[in-house]
Structure formats: C-alpha cells, structure tokens
Design an enzyme around this catalytic site. Sequence first.
Site, mmCIF file in Angstrom:
data_model
loop_
_atom_site.group_PDB
_atom_site.id
_atom_site.type_symbol
_atom_site.label_atom_id
_atom_site.label_comp_id
_atom_site.label_asym_id
_atom_site.label_seq_id
_atom_site.Cartn_x
_atom_site.Cartn_y
_atom_site.Cartn_z
ATOM 1 N N SER A 1 0.849 -1.193 0.000
ATOM 2 C CA SER A 1 0.000 0.000 0.000
ATOM 3 C C SER A 1 0.882 1.239 0.000
ATOM 4 O O SER A 1 1.608 1.502 0.966
ATOM 5 C CB SER A 1 -0.893 0.000 1.234
ATOM 6 O OG SER A 1 -1.507 1.265 1.361
ATOM 7 N N HIS B 1 -1.418 -1.607 -4.121
ATOM 8 C CA HIS B 1 -2.667 -1.337 -3.406
ATOM 9 C C HIS B 1 -2.830 0.173 -3.242
ATOM 10 O O HIS B 1 -1.956 0.846 -2.671
ATOM 11 C CB HIS B 1 -2.633 -2.041 -2.048
ATOM 12 C CG HIS B 1 -3.913 -1.966 -1.280
ATOM 13 N ND1 HIS B 1 -5.018 -2.734 -1.597
ATOM 14 C CD2 HIS B 1 -4.274 -1.218 -0.212
ATOM 15 C CE1 HIS B 1 -6.005 -2.470 -0.739
ATOM 16 N NE2 HIS B 1 -5.578 -1.549 0.110
ATOM 17 N N ASP C 1 -5.024 3.048 -1.690
ATOM 18 C CA ASP C 1 -6.023 3.346 -0.668
ATOM 19 C C ASP C 1 -6.621 4.722 -0.888
ATOM 20 O O ASP C 1 -5.961 5.739 -0.678
ATOM 21 C CB ASP C 1 -5.370 3.296 0.722
ATOM 22 C CG ASP C 1 -5.152 1.871 1.192
ATOM 23 O OD1 ASP C 1 -6.117 1.080 1.141
ATOM 24 O OD2 ASP C 1 -4.022 1.542 1.614
ATOM 25 N N MET D 1 -9.297 7.470 0.202
ATOM 26 C CA MET D 1 -10.088 7.855 1.380
ATOM 27 C C MET D 1 -10.674 9.242 1.178
ATOM 28 O O MET D 1 -9.993 10.139 0.672
ATOM 29 C CB MET D 1 -9.193 7.863 2.626
ATOM 30 C CG MET D 1 -8.455 6.544 2.848
ATOM 31 S SD MET D 1 -7.529 6.576 4.390
ATOM 32 C CE MET D 1 -6.627 5.018 4.254
ATOM 33 N N HIS E 1 -8.645 0.389 -3.519
ATOM 34 C CA HIS E 1 -9.514 0.148 -2.364
ATOM 35 C C HIS E 1 -10.221 1.455 -2.026
ATOM 36 O O HIS E 1 -9.598 2.373 -1.501
ATOM 37 C CB HIS E 1 -8.627 -0.358 -1.210
ATOM 38 C CG HIS E 1 -9.349 -0.552 0.078
ATOM 39 N ND1 HIS E 1 -8.673 -0.712 1.273
ATOM 40 C CD2 HIS E 1 -10.667 -0.635 0.377
ATOM 41 C CE1 HIS E 1 -9.564 -0.872 2.251
ATOM 42 N NE2 HIS E 1 -10.767 -0.823 1.738
ATOM 43 N N MET F 1 -12.385 3.694 0.038
ATOM 44 C CA MET F 1 -12.988 3.935 1.349
ATOM 45 C C MET F 1 -13.769 5.240 1.227
ATOM 46 O O MET F 1 -13.347 6.304 1.695
ATOM 47 C CB MET F 1 -11.899 3.991 2.429
ATOM 48 C CG MET F 1 -11.378 2.594 2.771
ATOM 49 S SD MET F 1 -9.739 2.606 3.499
ATOM 50 C CE MET F 1 -8.726 2.656 2.013
ATOM 51 N N MET G 1 -11.046 -6.558 6.137
ATOM 52 C CA MET G 1 -10.230 -5.585 6.864
ATOM 53 C C MET G 1 -9.883 -6.145 8.245
ATOM 54 O O MET G 1 -10.760 -6.595 8.975
ATOM 55 C CB MET G 1 -10.988 -4.263 7.070
ATOM 56 C CG MET G 1 -11.269 -3.430 5.834
ATOM 57 S SD MET G 1 -9.847 -2.688 5.024
ATOM 58 C CE MET G 1 -8.980 -1.885 6.336
ATOM 59 N N ASP H 1 -6.460 -7.053 4.640
ATOM 60 C CA ASP H 1 -5.903 -5.702 4.631
ATOM 61 C C ASP H 1 -5.860 -5.128 6.043
ATOM 62 O O ASP H 1 -6.898 -4.908 6.667
ATOM 63 C CB ASP H 1 -6.775 -4.815 3.730
ATOM 64 C CG ASP H 1 -6.183 -3.429 3.534
ATOM 65 O OD1 ASP H 1 -5.053 -3.182 4.020
ATOM 66 O OD2 ASP H 1 -6.855 -2.589 2.895
ATOM 67 N N GLY I 1 -2.430 -4.327 9.029
ATOM 68 C CA GLY I 1 -1.572 -4.837 10.085
ATOM 69 C C GLY I 1 -0.866 -6.148 9.783
ATOM 70 O O GLY I 1 -0.327 -6.778 10.699
HETATM 71 C C1 DX5 Z 1 -6.180 1.135 5.937
HETATM 72 C C2 DX5 Z 1 -5.790 0.763 4.528
HETATM 73 C C3 DX5 Z 1 -4.707 -0.271 4.480
HETATM 74 C C4 DX5 Z 1 -3.394 0.185 5.080
HETATM 75 C C5 DX5 Z 1 -2.439 -0.960 5.201
HETATM 76 O O1 DX5 Z 1 -7.271 1.981 5.922
HETATM 77 O O2 DX5 Z 1 -6.902 0.246 3.830
HETATM 78 O O3 DX5 Z 1 -4.532 -0.728 3.154
HETATM 79 O O4 DX5 Z 1 -2.812 1.191 4.326
HETATM 80 O O5 DX5 Z 1 -1.327 -0.549 5.948
HETATM 81 P P1 DX5 Z 1 -0.708 -1.495 7.091
HETATM 82 O O6 DX5 Z 1 -0.285 -2.783 6.428
HETATM 83 O O7 DX5 Z 1 0.439 -0.708 7.645
HETATM 84 O O8 DX5 Z 1 -1.806 -1.757 8.094
HETATM 85 ZN ZN ZN Z 2 -6.475 -0.814 1.871
#
Ligand code: DX5
Ligand code: ZN
Length: 218
Positions: free
Chosen positions: A7, A32, A34, A36, A65, A67, A136, A174, A176
């Site tokens: 990501s 990936h 993200d 938002m 992805h 959000m 998630m 996705d 951690g």
């Molecule tokens: C969180 C994102 C994830 C995040 C992953 O909202 O959707 O994709 O960036 O980052 P790590 O692997 O550090 O949790």
């Molecule tokens: Zn993500």
Amino acid sequence: MVRIAPSIIAGDMGMLAREVKRLDQADADMIHLDVMDGHFVPNITFGPGVVKALRPVCDLCFDTHLMLEDPVRYVRAFADAGSNRISFHIESQSPTADTLKILRRLGVSPGLALNPETPLKQVIPFLEYADFILVMTVHPGFYGQKLIVEALDKISELRHIIRSRNLDLTIEVDGGVNLANIRQVAAAGAMDFVAGSAVMKADDYAVAISALKFESGA
Ligand code: DX5
Ligand code: ZN
C-alpha cells in the site's frame, strides 16, 4: 500462490511514482491504492487523477480500495484511470449488488470490502457478484495499526463457504499484516495480502516482499 499488494500510502507520498517504480522492481504482485474521502474514514488520500498519473509507471495490477461514502459515483473515474481491481465497502451508501455489477461492466475485477466489526453474513448474498472479498483486519483510515486477530475468524469461515459452494472468489486481507503474523493469516485462508508498513517502512522492498512470501508458508 500468495500475492503481496504493498500500500503506497505507507510510502513517501511526495514521491508516489518513484515508490511504484521501486515496488515494480521489487517484484510486488499488485499495487494497493487506498482511496479515502474524509467521510467514510477520518482521513483523505488521493483521487483518480493520481491513479491516472501513476498508471504509465508500471504494468502491475492496480488494486484500488475505495474507502468512500458513496463509491458508485466514482467507480467509472477509477476504472478509466487504470484500476484493474476495485473494492468498495459494504458499509458504504452505494447499492452493493448494483455497484459490483457496474464494476464488472466497466471491465474491472469487482471486490467487496468489510470492516472488522461487520459480520460475514452481510456479504454472503453478494458473493456471486464479486471476484474477491477484502477482509479488513484494522479499522480503515490509517496504515500502521495492529492487526485485529478476531477478524481472522471471518477469513476461515469465508474460505469454508468458498470451498463448500465451489465459488470462484479470492480472499484479500488488509491491515496490520507483517512478518510475525502472515503465517497465521495465510493459514486462515487469505490469498492476497495488503502490506503497508511491512513493506514501505523496510529499507529494501524486495527483501521485505520475499520475506513476507516465505513466512506465509506458500
Ligand atoms: C487502511 C488501509 C490499508 C493500510 C495498510 O485503511 O486500507 O490498506 O494502508 O497498511 P498497514 O499494512 O500498515 O496496516
Ligand atoms: Zn487498503
């Protein structure tokens, strides 16, 4: 075969094209992205213009992805920008089945994402419309959070449903994911792993990606 999807929001946001190029050279399987909107999640990242600007950098699969509060309004823009896969949240305001069908018609691989507190049973009616389910394992909004172990139960449950119904559906996880837990996550049944900090905070992306693959036991 497991796939690692770094990501880029966990990388250098001022140097996104360079980050994508480095990940391509480091044998990442997907990028990936993200997205938002500051409504669905308390953070804002980037829009389709940035995805479009990154598209010429490599041929890797762009795993977008969304959000977003109302993702259906933006799916065409992200498809046109060069996303290969697009996931959106079942908790969003958009109609789930219709949005998945629109994604398919746009020629992108449709994915349905669910938050850690959302029960798996909510996505069950939509499995036939999706190519993948994005589970998630953190609350969306920020990279660098700790994986919520309880969410892994949904992965094993989903794998069981996929097998028993012989569905053509993959599970992406996705949030951690790191070297210390990827084996457990893979054992639960995930096939595609998003990795923000676990890759982007490493000195050598290629080493980080191959170590994650090795540790996954694949
Ligand atoms: C969180 C994102 C994830 C995040 C992953 O909202 O959707 O994709 O960036 O980052 P790590 O692997 O550090 O949790
Ligand atoms: Zn993500």
